[in-house]
Structure formats: C-alpha cells, structure tokens
Scaffold this motif. Structure first.
Motif, mmCIF file in Angstrom:
data_model
loop_
_atom_site.group_PDB
_atom_site.id
_atom_site.type_symbol
_atom_site.label_atom_id
_atom_site.label_comp_id
_atom_site.label_asym_id
_atom_site.label_seq_id
_atom_site.Cartn_x
_atom_site.Cartn_y
_atom_site.Cartn_z
ATOM 1 N N UNK A 22 -13.215 -12.042 2.527
ATOM 2 C CA UNK A 22 -13.215 -10.587 2.328
ATOM 3 C C UNK A 22 -12.015 -10.217 1.481
ATOM 4 N N UNK A 23 -12.245 -9.367 0.485
ATOM 5 C CA UNK A 23 -11.154 -8.885 -0.352
ATOM 6 C C UNK A 23 -11.268 -7.374 -0.502
ATOM 7 N N UNK A 24 -10.107 -6.721 -0.643
ATOM 8 C CA UNK A 24 -10.037 -5.276 -0.840
ATOM 9 C C UNK A 24 -9.348 -5.012 -2.169
ATOM 10 N N UNK A 25 -9.976 -4.201 -3.027
ATOM 11 C CA UNK A 25 -9.327 -3.803 -4.274
ATOM 12 C C UNK A 25 -8.909 -2.341 -4.153
ATOM 13 N N UNK A 26 -7.697 -2.048 -4.584
ATOM 14 C CA UNK A 26 -7.094 -0.728 -4.396
ATOM 15 C C UNK A 26 -6.366 -0.317 -5.674
ATOM 16 N N UNK A 27 -6.657 0.876 -6.160
ATOM 17 C CA UNK A 27 -6.047 1.351 -7.398
ATOM 18 C C UNK A 27 -4.549 1.557 -7.275
ATOM 19 N N UNK A 28 -4.088 2.022 -6.115
ATOM 20 C CA UNK A 28 -2.665 2.293 -5.895
ATOM 21 C C UNK A 28 -2.104 1.300 -4.887
ATOM 22 N N UNK A 29 -1.818 1.762 -3.676
ATOM 23 C CA UNK A 29 -1.380 0.864 -2.607
ATOM 24 C C UNK A 29 -2.131 1.218 -1.336
ATOM 25 N N UNK A 30 -2.194 0.296 -0.414
ATOM 26 C CA UNK A 30 -2.926 0.516 0.831
ATOM 27 C C UNK A 30 -2.374 1.746 1.550
ATOM 28 N N UNK A 31 -3.246 2.731 1.806
ATOM 29 C CA UNK A 31 -2.822 3.954 2.461
ATOM 30 C C UNK A 31 -2.331 5.032 1.525
ATOM 31 N N UNK A 32 -2.608 4.902 0.235
ATOM 32 C CA UNK A 32 -2.148 5.892 -0.735
ATOM 33 C C UNK A 32 -2.825 7.246 -0.541
ATOM 34 N N UNK A 33 -4.097 7.240 -0.195
ATOM 35 C CA UNK A 33 -4.884 8.472 -0.112
ATOM 36 C C UNK A 33 -4.734 9.181 1.220
ATOM 37 N N UNK A 34 -5.843 9.767 1.671
ATOM 38 C CA UNK A 34 -5.810 10.589 2.879
ATOM 39 C C UNK A 34 -5.327 9.824 4.107
ATOM 40 N N UNK A 35 -5.539 8.512 4.122
ATOM 41 C CA UNK A 35 -5.124 7.719 5.286
ATOM 42 C C UNK A 35 -3.619 7.777 5.519
ATOM 43 N N UNK A 36 -2.845 7.979 4.447
ATOM 44 C CA UNK A 36 -1.395 8.073 4.602
ATOM 45 C C UNK A 36 -0.853 9.473 4.483
ATOM 46 N N UNK A 37 -1.741 10.476 4.442
ATOM 47 C CA UNK A 37 -1.281 11.847 4.207
ATOM 48 C C UNK A 37 -1.813 12.857 5.221
ATOM 49 N N UNK A 38 -2.673 12.450 6.129
ATOM 50 C CA UNK A 38 -3.386 13.401 6.984
ATOM 51 C C UNK A 38 -2.518 13.949 8.112
ATOM 52 N N UNK A 39 -3.113 14.800 8.929
ATOM 53 C CA UNK A 39 -2.381 15.483 9.989
ATOM 54 C C UNK A 39 -2.129 14.674 11.240
ATOM 55 N N UNK A 40 -2.622 13.430 11.289
ATOM 56 C CA UNK A 40 -2.344 12.575 12.436
ATOM 57 C C UNK A 40 -3.113 12.937 13.689
#
Length: 465
Positions: free
Chosen positions: A61-79
């Motif tokens: 299994x491989x994951x390709x990511x344009x920025x870094x892991x958690x760059x989008x909503x996963x690292x910015x949300x309200x928790x």
C-alpha cells in the motif's frame, strides 16, 4: 482588525502547538507498482491504509500526497470526534437504503469514537483525546425548538436515550456560562482531540506497518490501474481517491465535491480567574444552534478554539492558500466568542486559520468501490470528518479486500450523487444560501427569536441541503 494574530506559516494553530509544520517525507522516487495506491494523506487515506495493512499485512500500500500528511482538513479542523449523523436520512432512503440500514449506519458511526481511541492507545498516538459531552446551546426559543426537533428525530431513528438528552438553560449555564442560554442538546460519548497530533500519529503508525507515504507528489492524471504524478507513475489495480475538499483540484473532478471554507481562531491561554467565571470544567465540545453555526473546544493547554464560516466558498472551487484567512473572518469569529462568552471578551487571539470541508451535491457522505475499474472513493463529510473518516477507512478496506461484513451493505456505500452545477451557478447558490442564513439569524434576533425564520428554509431549498 487583529493584525497581531498569526495566520499563516504553520497552516493551523495545532501545528504551531507542535513546534511548527513538519518537514516533508521524500517524494515518489520514479515509477512504482503497488497493490493499492491511495491519493491523499489525510484521515480518510491513512485510516484506509491502516485497516488494509492490519487485515492483510502482505498487501503493498502506498499513499501519494501533494503536500504533507495532514496538510488539509485533517490537520486544521475543530477537533470534534463525535460519531455524529447530521446528513439527511431521507436522502439515503430515497437512494435505495432501508430504515434498518440507516439505523445500522448511525450505530456504526457512534462506534468510531471508541475505535479511534482504541487505535490511538495501541499505536501510542498522543493526541490530547478526552472523552466528554457535546453541547449544542440554544439562545432563543426558536433555536431551542430546533434542538427539540433534532432530539426527536434522533430518537425516532434509533439513537439511544443514553446518547442524547435535552437540558434547560440553568443547567446549561452551570456547565458553560453561555450568555442567554435557554437550553441545550447534550450528546454523550464524544471526545475532544488535537487533530494534527492525531493525523501525524496515524501517519507514523501506517509507516510502521509498511505503508509508503510519498509527499510533495502531485497527481496529474488518473486512469484504470495508473496514477500519474509530477514525480512518476504509480501502477496499482486499486486506486483510492481520499482527497475530500481538495478533490476539485484533481483532473476531471472539478464538480464532484464543493470545497466549503471554515475558519478557526484560538485565544491566548485563558487565566484561571476567567475559567472560574465561565466554567467549562468538563472540556465539553460547544456548538450553537444558529443557522450560521459555530463550534468550539477548550484545548488541552486551556485556550478557547472557536470556529465558524468565513468566506464560505471561493469561485471555481478554489481552496485556501495554506490556511490563510481574512481579517474580517477573524473579527467575525471574535465577535461570536464575545457574544456567547462575554467573560472571555478581553482575551487576545493568538492564531487564526481556515480550511475546506467537502460537500457533495446532496450534502450526504458516501463511500464506494467499483471493482471493475479498480477505483474507490470516500468523502463528502460536510464537517463530520474526524469520526466519519474512520468508518470510511474500515469500509473501504472491507470493500477492497472483498470482506462480507455489515459495513459494506450500509446505505452510504456506492451511492451515485450528481455533480455540482458549473460556475457561476454554484458560487451564486452557496453565497446566496449563507447570506440568507445570516439574514435569518438577524431576523430572529430582532424578533426575539420566537420562531424560525422562513429565510433559513429558503436557503436550504436553494442548495438542496
């Protein structure tokens, strides 16, 4: 205007709290072949990788990511880790689901809270996870009536009475001293989380399982069995699109998902004297019942994080610029904080940022896998991604591996959702909807909030919400 508020560089306060944005993992080192290629290293992609590898360790299994892991909503949300179900149950029925299936989906979603905490414990992910309650506060009679309707709907659809309850204004203010509170809907069995810590910990966990995460790798095209990137081509019989609000940036996907903006501000650490005035000793998740809606948490380091809508949508489904948000949005969120918690009015803001959440045309989440083409997808969480992405990961793993489980028959699986309208119609629709929401809240405030404004109903009708 809050010129001193940090609003860029670290994408969100959650990363600033961790010492700054992380360094990049290496990009895709040329053409490669794997069993499963996942596009997007947020919660959905990482949970899918996690369950695939735990169920079948020999799978590549491989994951390709344009920025870094958690760059989008996963690292910015309200928790908010809630296991909630806020989409239209009737729409799942209309698409061929059954009442029993919708009830089972609600049960599965509620189970994600305990499941995320279980994985965090066994994988050593320290993400400030704290079991607590969710409080949706009503500050007018109309808001309280909407909360009662929500409560009755939840009970009618099989939500246990041990999960939700209504409380009065005095009890609400005893928990958190929200100005003008007349009642609240309490949701038990939820949790507060530091979202960036969770996604970064999950990324490290899947790497330990043998998953390759290639960052700084932008997808330039997709076809059956191949993901083309600026770094090379990944050949894989199964491809998973796990890009949520960033989906319109992929070739051929511009109208699949609408990226709706949400913004958050975080205060300086709150003095104990202020906490003594407002309470919040249970670290509950706090939302309000206004049409424009806001959401908040008391952080592990005793700040207040307050979120809500800023500029709701950018023309052409454009996303934000690395979390930067506008002065007007920061001022608006500070105004909400002061309105709900006047005792916190003197607090300075330390950080402000924004992100995008994914909205499908019918405002209902979905997950699916087409075995013939090898394409899988999940998303459209409409703001409930912290918990729903976990169920997506479990479900996608079962679908891809051909496991005959209860998850693969839930009514959100393999739903067909029509695309959003071309521009300028979707821009006009979304901005028109939020203008009506703002006016509906203002109208209710002027009239004493006795009844729900008809403008809000019109707003929902315009966009099919």
């Amino acid at each position: 205007m809050n010129a001193s508020v940090a609003r860029n560089g670290d994408v969100s306060f959650w990363y600033a709290q961790m010492g700054g944005t992380p360094g990049y993992r290496p990009p895709l080192p040329g053409d490669r072949s794997v069993d499963v290629c996942i596009i997007g290293a947020g919660y959905t992609g990482l949970w899918t990788a996690y369950y695939l590898k735990t169920l079948q360790p020999d799978l590549s299994v491989a994951v390709v990511e344009r920025e870094f892991a958690g760059f989008g909503a996963s690292g910015r949300n309200g928790g908010w880790l809630t296991g909630g179900f806020s989409w239209s149950r009737e729409k799942y029925l209309a698409a061929g689901g059954t009442r029993e299936g919708v009830i089972a989906m609600g049960h599965a979603l509620r189970g994600t809270v305990a499941e995320v905490m279980r994985v965090a414990e066994i994988e050593g992910i320290s993400a400030d996870i704290l079991p607590t309650d969710g409080l949706t506060v009503a500050c007018t009679p109309a808001q309280l009536e909407r909360m009662r309707e929500t409560y009755e709907e939840e009970i009618a659809w099989g939500t246990p009475k041990t999960r939700i309850e209504m409380i009065g204004g005095s009890e609400m203010r005893a928990r958190i001293k929200v100005k003008d509170a007349v009642g609240a809907l309490v949701t038990h069995g939820v949790a507060r989380v530091q979202p960036a810590k969770l996604v970064r910990g999950l990324a490290a966990a899947v790497e330990r399982l043998g998953v390759q995460i290639w960052e700084q790798t932008a997808v330039t095209g997709m076809e059956k069995g191949r993901v083309h990137t600026n770094r090379g081509t990944v050949t894989a019989p199964v491809i998973v699109r796990a890009t949520e609000g960033f989906t319109p940036g992929l070739p051929g996907q511009s109208r699949k998902i609408l990226p709706l903006n949400s913004a958050i501000v975080v205060t300086e650490p709150v003095p104990e004297t202020v906490w003594q005035q407002i309470g919040w000793n249970g670290y509950e998740l706090l939302g309000d019942a206004s049409h424009t809606y806001s959401y908040a948490q008391r952080t592990a380091d005793n700040r207040i994080a307050m979120g809500g809508r800023g500029v709701p949508y950018r023309f052409g489904s454009k996303t934000d610029v690395r979390g930067q948000t506008q002065d007007a949005t920061i001022d608006k969120l500070q105004g909400i904080l002061r309105r709900l918690l006047p005792e916190a009015a003197g607090l300075k803001l330390a950080h402000g940022w924004c992100g995008v959440l994914g909205v499908p045309r019918d405002w209902c989440a979905s997950v699916g896998f087409d075995r013939q083409s090898g394409m899988a997808w999940a998303g459209g969480y409409v703001g409930l991604g912290v918990s729903t992405s976990n169920l997506s990961g479990q479900t996608l793993a079962d679908l891809i591996l051909g496991r005959d489980t209860g998850l693969v028959t839930l009514p959100w699986v393999n739903r067909k959702v029509r695309e959003w309208e071309p521009e300028p119609f979707r821009w006009l629709g979304v901005h028109g909807m939020y203008q009506l929401y703002y006016r509906a809240d203002a109208q209710e405030a002027r009239s004493g909030g006795v009844r729900t404004s008809a403008l809000a109903k019109l707003a929902n009708k315009i966009t099919g919400r």
